[in-house]
Design a protein around this motif. Structure first.
Motif, mmCIF file in Angstrom:
data_model
loop_
_atom_site.group_PDB
_atom_site.id
_atom_site.type_symbol
_atom_site.label_atom_id
_atom_site.label_comp_id
_atom_site.label_asym_id
_atom_site.label_seq_id
_atom_site.Cartn_x
_atom_site.Cartn_y
_atom_site.Cartn_z
ATOM 1 N N LYS A 24 0.834 -1.196 0.000
ATOM 2 C CA LYS A 24 0.000 0.000 0.000
ATOM 3 C C LYS A 24 0.874 1.254 0.000
ATOM 4 O O LYS A 24 1.832 1.358 0.752
ATOM 5 N N LEU A 25 0.536 2.202 -0.864
ATOM 6 C CA LEU A 25 1.274 3.464 -0.949
ATOM 7 C C LEU A 25 0.838 4.398 0.172
ATOM 8 O O LEU A 25 -0.355 4.627 0.371
ATOM 9 N N VAL A 26 1.802 4.927 0.910
ATOM 10 C CA VAL A 26 1.473 5.814 2.037
ATOM 11 C C VAL A 26 1.794 7.267 1.725
ATOM 12 O O VAL A 26 1.714 8.124 2.591
ATOM 13 N N LEU A 27 2.148 7.562 0.469
ATOM 14 C CA LEU A 27 2.475 8.926 0.054
ATOM 15 C C LEU A 27 1.313 9.512 -0.756
ATOM 16 O O LEU A 27 0.535 8.778 -1.352
ATOM 17 N N PRO A 28 1.203 10.837 -0.792
ATOM 18 C CA PRO A 28 0.053 11.482 -1.452
ATOM 19 C C PRO A 28 0.190 11.570 -2.967
ATOM 20 O O PRO A 28 0.032 12.639 -3.553
ATOM 21 N N LEU A 29 0.453 10.446 -3.628
ATOM 22 C CA LEU A 29 0.621 10.449 -5.079
ATOM 23 C C LEU A 29 -0.638 9.873 -5.726
ATOM 24 O O LEU A 29 -0.628 8.804 -6.333
ATOM 25 N N THR A 30 -1.742 10.572 -5.586
ATOM 26 C CA THR A 30 -3.006 10.109 -6.154
ATOM 27 C C THR A 30 -2.944 10.112 -7.678
ATOM 28 O O THR A 30 -2.202 10.910 -8.266
ATOM 29 N N PRO A 31 -3.656 9.212 -8.355
ATOM 30 C CA PRO A 31 -4.641 8.261 -7.831
ATOM 31 C C PRO A 31 -4.056 6.895 -7.513
ATOM 32 O O PRO A 31 -4.798 5.919 -7.401
ATOM 33 N N HIS A 32 -2.754 6.790 -7.389
ATOM 34 C CA HIS A 32 -2.097 5.499 -7.236
ATOM 35 C C HIS A 32 -2.309 4.945 -5.829
ATOM 36 O O HIS A 32 -2.195 5.657 -4.830
ATOM 37 N N LYS A 33 -2.591 3.640 -5.766
ATOM 38 C CA LYS A 33 -2.887 2.988 -4.493
ATOM 39 C C LYS A 33 -1.726 2.142 -3.970
ATOM 40 O O LYS A 33 -1.608 1.916 -2.772
ATOM 41 N N THR A 34 -0.873 1.659 -4.857
ATOM 42 C CA THR A 34 0.231 0.783 -4.449
ATOM 43 C C THR A 34 1.569 1.353 -4.894
ATOM 44 O O THR A 34 1.631 2.229 -5.764
ATOM 45 N N VAL A 35 2.636 0.809 -4.312
ATOM 46 C CA VAL A 35 3.991 1.222 -4.694
ATOM 47 C C VAL A 35 4.230 0.928 -6.176
ATOM 48 O O VAL A 35 4.824 1.726 -6.901
ATOM 49 N N GLY A 36 3.737 -0.226 -6.641
ATOM 50 C CA GLY A 36 3.941 -0.599 -8.035
ATOM 51 C C GLY A 36 3.247 0.349 -8.998
ATOM 52 O O GLY A 36 3.808 0.717 -10.036
#
Length: 249
Positions: A24-36
């Motif tokens: 799970k991505l914990v940074l505010p890089l929307t709309p992405h949900k995962t690191v991949g």
């Protein structure tokens, strides 16, 4: 993600991504949900074949070829050879993660240039105090509410990438004044981390404005040159990050 962002600009073969890409991505890089998902949007491709490996976390014991392990602990960062499986340390400081990823790409680039020492020795650097290699005496850190970003090329975009990943609770309460009069050239992609191939001919300030707004910040854009006529007004940010490339200016 910083390793991907800088790696795709440093190596013509690009960056292959493998491992725990579904975290799970914990940074505010929307709309992405995962690191991949975020890494793919930044230019990474899927695959496991590469000349150089930057291992974030722990490497399988049977991993072959050249590689390094970036590590971070508070304000200290560094690199370790692949065989070194010491713990990474405290990972709550996003600045340390950014620095560690950058160091990994730098070391891989040294290897590509033929440096036989690259990746062989462990390293340690404090991004708080590089001279004494020490951590700050206190634990509290205050984030700025306003910032004047002067010059939006290679240094300026590196500043903004880093600034955008800081843990602001309310980004909309943070004001950025973005100033640059220049336009994107084809050569800028290789050195400017927030510039894409399709941005050639656009104002750098326009591209950075779109990125900052996407991150949730308030933005004021200034397309004029910075010169002796430039005066700060009372309501404008009192802290400036200069990304200019000459001492005279």
């Amino acid at each position: 993600l910083t390793a991907v962002l800088t790696g795709v600009r440093s190596f013509r073969g690009g960056v292959c991504l493998t491992g725990a890409v579904h975290e799970k991505l914990v940074l505010p890089l929307t709309p992405h949900k995962t690191v991949g998902e975020a890494a793919s949007a930044l230019g990474a491709s899927k695959g496991i074949k590469a000349d150089y490996s930057i291992v974030i976390g722990y490497a399988p014991p049977n991993r072959k070829g050249w590689g390094v392990r970036p590590w971070w602990d508070g304000w200290k960062v560094g690199l370790r050879p692949l065989g070194d499986d010491q713990p990474l340390g405290v990972g709550s400081n996003v600045l340390a993660g950014i620095a560690a990823g950058s160091l990994g790409v730098s070391e891989a680039f040294k290897r590509a240039l033929g440096d036989p020492r690259a990746g062989r020795e462990p390293s340690c650097l404090s991004i708080w105090d590089p001279v004494q290699n020490s951590n700050p005496p206190g634990k509290e850190v205050y984030l700025p509410k306003a910032l004047w970003a002067l010059g939006l090329g290679n240094l300026g975009q590196a500043y903004l990438w880093t600034f955008g990943l800081l843990p602001f609770k309310e980004p909309r309460q943070v004001e950025l004044l973005l100033q640059d009069f220049d336009y994107v050239q084809p050569s800028n992609y290789g050195t400017s981390v927030l510039t894409s191939h399709g941005d050639v001919g656009m104002r750098k300030s326009q591209i950075m404005e779109a990125w900052a707004l996407k991150m949730g910040f308030k933005v004021t854009r200034n397309d004029r040159r910075f010169d002796e006529s430039t005066k700060r007004r009372d309501f404008e940010p009192s802290v400036v990050l200069s990304g200019l490339d000459n001492v005279a200016t």
